[in-house]
Design a protein around this motif. Structure first.
Motif, PDB file in Angstrom:
ATOM      1  N   THR A   1      -7.456  -0.871   9.963  1.00 27.87           N
ATOM      2  CA  THR A   1      -8.527  -1.173   9.013  1.00 27.87           C
ATOM      3  C   THR A   1      -8.826   0.012   8.120  1.00 27.87           C
TER       4      THR A   1
ATOM      5  N   THR B   1      -4.162  -2.932  -4.648  1.00 30.16           N
ATOM      6  CA  THR B   1      -4.365  -2.031  -3.508  1.00 30.16           C
ATOM      7  C   THR B   1      -5.824  -2.013  -3.071  1.00 30.16           C
TER       8      THR B   1
ATOM      9  N   ILE C   1      -6.081   0.394   5.471  1.00 30.62           N
ATOM     10  CA  ILE C   1      -6.165  -0.588   4.377  1.00 30.62           C
ATOM     11  C   ILE C   1      -7.358  -0.309   3.482  1.00 30.62           C
ATOM     12  N   LEU C   2      -8.437   0.264   4.069  1.00 30.20           N
ATOM     13  CA  LEU C   2      -9.637   0.549   3.282  1.00 30.20           C
ATOM     14  C   LEU C   2      -9.544   1.847   2.488  1.00 30.20           C
TER      15      LEU C   2
ATOM     16  N   LEU D   1       0.826  -1.205   0.000  1.00 32.33           N
ATOM     17  CA  LEU D   1       0.000   0.000   0.000  1.00 32.33           C
ATOM     18  C   LEU D   1       0.864   1.261   0.000  1.00 32.33           C
TER      19      LEU D   1
ATOM     20  N   THR E   1     -12.283   3.656  -0.147  1.00 36.32           N
ATOM     21  CA  THR E   1     -13.143   4.651   0.492  1.00 36.32           C
ATOM     22  C   THR E   1     -12.839   6.066   0.005  1.00 36.32           C
TER      23      THR E   1
ATOM     24  N   GLY F   1      -4.001 -10.230   1.856  1.00 31.97           N
ATOM     25  CA  GLY F   1      -5.152  -9.749   2.614  1.00 31.97           C
ATOM     26  C   GLY F   1      -5.569 -10.682   3.731  1.00 31.97           C
TER      27      GLY F   1
ATOM     28  N   ALA G   1      -8.193  -4.623   0.156  1.00 37.08           N
ATOM     29  CA  ALA G   1      -9.203  -4.069   1.065  1.00 37.08           C
ATOM     30  C   ALA G   1     -10.447  -4.957   1.096  1.00 37.08           C
ATOM     31  N   TYR G   2     -10.896  -5.423  -0.076  1.00 32.79           N
ATOM     32  CA  TYR G   2     -12.062  -6.315  -0.111  1.00 32.79           C
ATOM     33  C   TYR G   2     -11.790  -7.601   0.664  1.00 32.79           C
TER      34      TYR G   2
END
Length: 586
Positions: A421, A461, A424-425, A22, A429, A402, A465-466
Motif C-alpha cells: 500500500t 501513477t 502504491i501511495l 509504477l 504522498t 487499481g 493510488a486514489y
C-alpha cells in the motif's frame, strides 16, 4: 483457462500490472535520476555540495520548510476544532458540513488560487470595497507577499487536514467521554484525557499529508507570493525548463525528497492499518516521549484532588450556563471556517455572470458573455477537450488496474499489505514536483514526452493510488463469507468476482474512478513538466492566463470548475444510495 484461474488466486499476480506501471513510469526513473544526481558512474556528491554552497539555494530550502511548517500548524489549529465540532453535531448537520468541506476539496486548486488573486489584488474585492467606503486612499499590499501565500495555501490544504481528522474522530467511542464525565471530570478534562489521545492518529496523518504536499507546492506561491516567497519547487521547475543539465536539478529534487522521507519515517503514515492499531501505537509513542512530564502533571493534580472533589460536589447539580455560550461560539467558528472555504468559489461564480467590460463584484449587470467567449475561443475549448480526453483515459486505465491491485492487496498478509500500500501511495504522498521530475525523466527515456499517451501514463501513477485507497476501504467492510458461499456452489473465481464481489464493491470502484478523473483533470505540475508545450490542457491554459494576464474568460472557466464538484457528489451519492437499496434485501 485453468492456469489463469490458478494465477488469479495469487494476490501478487493481481498487483503486478499496477507495480509494472509504477516502476516503468516512476520507480526506475527515480533510481536513474538519483544516479544522475551522483554523476554516475563517477559517483560524487559535487551536485549536492554545489547546492549547499549557494546561499540562495539554502535560503530557499529553509524558506520552503518554514512555509510548509507554518501552513501545517495553521491548518491543524483551524482544522482540529472544526473536525471536532462537525463530529459532535447532529447527524443531518454533520452530513451537510462534511459535504461543504468536500466541495472546495474537489474544486480545482488553480481556480481557488485564481479566486484569491481576484480577492486580494490591488483592484480586487477587498481593496475596491475599502476604497469605495473611503477607509483607505490607496490599495493595500494584500498580494505578492507571505501573508497571501499563507492564505492561499491554508485555503487549499485545510480540507486535507479536516478529512483525516474526521475519519479518526468518527471512530472514537463517545461513551468513553461520557464515562469520564460521569466520574466527575469536567468537559475539558474529559476531552484532554480521553478524546484527544484517541484522535492523535488523525492529527498525525493530517499533519504529515499537509506538510509533504506543501513541500511540493508550486502554483499558489508563484501566483500569490513575491520574489522573496519562492519555494524550492519553483526553483526546480525553472531549472528543468531552462537548463539541459539534469544533475543539479536532480540533486535539488532529492534534497526535497529526503526531507519528506525523513519526516514520514520519523512519524509514520500507516494508511493500511486499522484505527485501533494506529491509536495504540500513537498512544504508546506519545506516552513514552512525555512520560516525565505526565508524571509531574499527575503529581500536581493529586495535590489539587481534594479541591476538585469539593468543587465537583458543589457544581454537580448546577445549571450549565456556559454550555449555550460554548455552543454558540462553536457554531460561529464552524460557520466562519466554512465561509472561508466556500466564499472564494462563490465570488468567482457570481463574477462570471458580469456584463461589464471586466470582472466586477457585485456585477453591475448580468450576462453570459464570458461563457460565450469561452465556447467561441478555440484555444480554451481545445484545452478543455484535451483535458477531458486525458482524464477519461486515466480514469478507465487506473480504475481497472487499481481495482485489481486493491483486490490482490486485500488478500495478502497484513505486513505485506502495508508495504504494498505504501509503495502504491508513493506518487501522492511524495512532493509532487519530485514525482514530476522523475516522470519527466522516465517519459523522456520512453520517447513519450509531449504525447497524450505519456500524459495518461504520468497521471495514472497518482490516479491508481486514489483507486486503490478507496477500493481497499470498500473491501475492508466486505464479508468474504459471501465469496466462500459462492465457491461452495462450485462457482469459478472469475464468476465469484463478477457475480458477488464486483456488485457489492461497485460504489467504491465508481468513487475511485471519479477521484481518478478529478485528479487527472486538475493536474498541473506534472503536466507542465511532461507535456513539452506540445499539448495544452485546461489547467495549463489557466496557469498561463493567471501568470501573464487575467482575462475575464477565466472567471467563466473557474465558475464551471467550481460547480463541477456538486455533480461529482451527486454521482457518488446516487451510487451509494443504489448500492444501499440493493444490499437491503440481503
Amino acid at each position: 483457462m485453468e492456469m489463469l484461474q490458478k494465477l488469479g488466486r495469487r494476490p501478487v499476480v493481481l498487483t503486478a500490472p499496477a507495480f509494472a506501471l509504477l516502476l516503468a513510469v516512476l520507480g526506475i526513473p527515480v533510481v536513474q535520476l538519483f544516479l544522475t544526481s551522483l554523476n554516475a558512474p563517477a559517483f560524487s556528491l559535487s551536485n549536492y555540495q554545489g547546492f549547499f554552497e549557494q546561499t540562495s539555494n539554502v535560503r530557499v530550502l529553509f524558506q520552503t520548510i518554514k512555509i510548509s511548517v507554518v501552513t501545517t500548524a495553521i491548518c491543524l489549529i483551524i482544522g482540529y476544532p472544526t473536525a471536532y465540532l462537525i463530529v459532535t453535531a447532529s447527524k443531518h448537520v454533520r452530513v451537510a458540513l462534511i459535504v461543504l468541506v468536500l466541495i472546495p476539496w474537489l474544486t480545482s486548486g488553480l481556480v481557488r488560487t485564481y479566486a484569491w488573486v481576484v480577492i486580494l489584488g490591488d483592484h480586487g474585492l477587498i481593496n475596491n470595497l475599502l476604497l469605495n467606503l473611503g477607509l483607505i486612499s490607496s490599495p493595500l499590499p494584500l498580494i505578492y507577499n507571505r501573508l497571501a501565500v499563507y492564505i492561499g495555501m491554508v485555503h487549499i490544504m485545510l480540507p486535507i487536514m479536516i478529512l483525516p481528522l474526521l475519519s479518526v474522530m468518527q471512530g472514537i467511542d463517545t461513551s468513553l467521554v461520557a464515562a469520564a464525565r460521569s466520574m466527575g471530570a469536567r468537559p475539558f478534562t474529559a476531552f484532554q484525557r480521553v478524546f484527544l489521545p484517541l484522535s492523535l492518529p488523525g492529527v498525525r496523518s493530517g499533519s504529515l499529508l499537509v506538510f509533504v504536499v506543501c513541500l511540493g507546492f508550486y502554483v499558489t506561491p508563484q501566483a500569490l507570493g513575491g520574489l522573496g516567497d519562492a519555494m524550492l519547487s519553483t526553483f526546480i521547475v525553472s531549472q528543468v525548463r531552462t537548463s539541459f543539465n539534469l544533475a543539479p536539478t536532480a540533486a535539488a529534487a532529492f534534497i526535497l525528497l529526503a526531507i519528506a522521507v525523513v519526516v514520514l519515517s520519523m512519524f509514520g503514515l500507516d494508511v493500511s492499518g486499522s484505527h485501533s492499531r494506529a491509536a495504540q501505537a500513537t498512544q504508546k509513542s506519545w506516552s513514552s516521549r512525555v512520560h516525565s512530564f505526565a508524571a509531574l502533571t499527575r503529581f500536581l493534580k493529586d495535590l489539587a484532588a481534594p479541591y476538585r472533589a469539593k468543587r465537583w460536589t458543589v457544581q454537580l447539580y448546577s445549571a450549565g450556563s456556559a454550555s449555550r455560550l460554548s455552543t454558540i461560539a462553536g457554531a460561529v467558528f464552524v460557520i466562519l471556517v466554512v465561509a472561508y472555504l466556500l466564499f472564494p468559489g462563490l465570488i468567482i461564480v457570481v463574477m462570471s455572470f458580469s456584463g461589464g467590460p471586466g470582472l466586477e463584484f457585485p456585477p453591475s449587470s448580468l450576462s453570459l458573455k464570458w461563457y460565450r467567449a469561452f465556447l467561441g475561443d478555440p484555444s480554451w475549448t481545445g484545452a478543455f477537450w484535451n483535458s477531458i480526453q486525458i482524464a477519461v483515459a486515466v480514469a478507465i486505465l487506473s480504475t481497472i488496474i487499481g481495482t485489481v491491485a486493491a483486490y490482490g492487496i486485500n488478500r495478502t498478509s497484513p505486513r505485506v499489505r502495508a508495504v504494498q500500500t505504501m509503495a502504491i501511495l508513493a506518487p501522492i504522498t511524495l512532493p509532487v514536483v519530485v514525482v514530476g521530475i522523475a516522470t519527466y525523466f522516465g517519459l523522456l527515456k520512453l520517447g513519450l514526452m509531449g504525447t497524450m499517451a505519456g500524459l495518461v501514463l504520468a497521471h495514472s501513477t497518482g490516479a491508481i493510488a486514489y483507486v486503490v485507497v478507496i477500493v481497499l476501504a470498500t473491501l475492508a467492510n466486505f464479508d468474504q463469507r459471501l465469496e466462500q458461499a459462492a465457491q461452495s456452489m462450485r462457482a469459478a473465481p472469475l464468476q465469484v468476482f463478477m457475480r458477488v464481489t464486483l456488485p457489492l464493491i461497485l460504489p467504491g470502484i465508481i468513487g475511485g474512478a471519479v477521484f481518478a478523473f478529478i485528479g487527472s483533470f486538475d493536474e498541473v505540475v506534472i503536466t507542465s513538466l511532461v507535456s513539452g508545450f506540445a499539448m495544452q490542457t485546461l489547467p495549463l491554459k489557466m496557469l498561463e492566463n493567471i501568470s501573464q494576464e487575467i482575462e475575464p474568460t477565466i472567471a467563466a472557466v473557474g465558475s464551471m470548475l467550481t460547480l463541477l464538484p456538486v455533480l461529482w457528489l451527486i454521482i457518488l451519492y446516487a451510487t451509494w444510495w443504489r448500492s444501499k437499496a440493493r444490499a437491503r434485501p440481503v
